[in-house]
Design a protein around this motif. Structure first.
Motif, PDB file in Angstrom:
ATOM      1  N   GLN A  12       0.844  -1.199   0.000  1.00  0.00           N
ATOM      2  CA  GLN A  12       0.000   0.000   0.000  1.00  0.00           C
ATOM      3  C   GLN A  12       0.880   1.250   0.000  1.00  0.00           C
ATOM      4  O   GLN A  12       2.017   1.229   0.484  1.00  0.00           O
ATOM      5  N   THR A 118       4.456  -3.161  -7.023  1.00  0.00           N
ATOM      6  CA  THR A 118       3.164  -2.530  -7.256  1.00  0.00           C
ATOM      7  C   THR A 118       2.726  -1.824  -5.988  1.00  0.00           C
ATOM      8  O   THR A 118       2.627  -2.454  -4.930  1.00  0.00           O
ATOM      9  N   SER A 120      -0.235   0.257  -4.301  1.00  0.00           N
ATOM     10  CA  SER A 120      -1.651   0.591  -4.438  1.00  0.00           C
ATOM     11  C   SER A 120      -1.953   1.871  -3.676  1.00  0.00           C
ATOM     12  O   SER A 120      -1.479   2.077  -2.563  1.00  0.00           O
TER      13      SER A 120
END
Length: 121
Positions: A12, A118, A120
């Motif tokens: 996150q 990645t 988010s």
């Protein structure tokens, strides 16, 4: 020289990840080591570099958030990434070169396979 990058994943925004790059083969602690990242359609972007005496260099985009380090005894380079942002999402590559300092992709001789990060939002 073979380079194996690992440690990518999904995190996150605001979180942290640590990437590792293990070198094997004809390794040399004198190689300048770097991390790059790339997103589709864009050129590979330099994000951190470290000399054999652990002098480091970062572009402004990651300075203060990313830390590169190396353990010459383990032939491993690390990239600690903190305060991650969505725009840090990319495939991250480690690289080794014989230059004293190297910030361009064409200055590196060896590349790892890349690890996907990645972030988010």
């Amino acid at each position: 020289v073979q380079l194996q990058a690992s440690g990518g994943g999904l995190v996150q925004a605001g979180g942290s990840l640590r990437l590792s790059c293990a070198a094997s083969g004809r390794t040399s602690s004198s190689y300048y080591m770097g991390w790059f990242r790339q997103t589709p359609g864009k050129e590979r972007e330099f994000v951190a570099g470290i000399s054999w005496i652990s002098s480091t260099y970062y572009p402004d985009s990651v300075k203060g958030r990313f830390t590169i380090s190396r353990d010459n005894g383990k032939n491993t380079v690390y990239l600690q990434m903190n305060s991650l942002k969505a725009e840090d999402t990319a495939v991250y590559y480690c690289a080794a070169g014989s230059m004293v300092v190297a910030t361009r992709a064409d200055e590196y001789d060896y590349w790892g396979q890349g690890t996907l990060v990645t972030v988010s939002s």
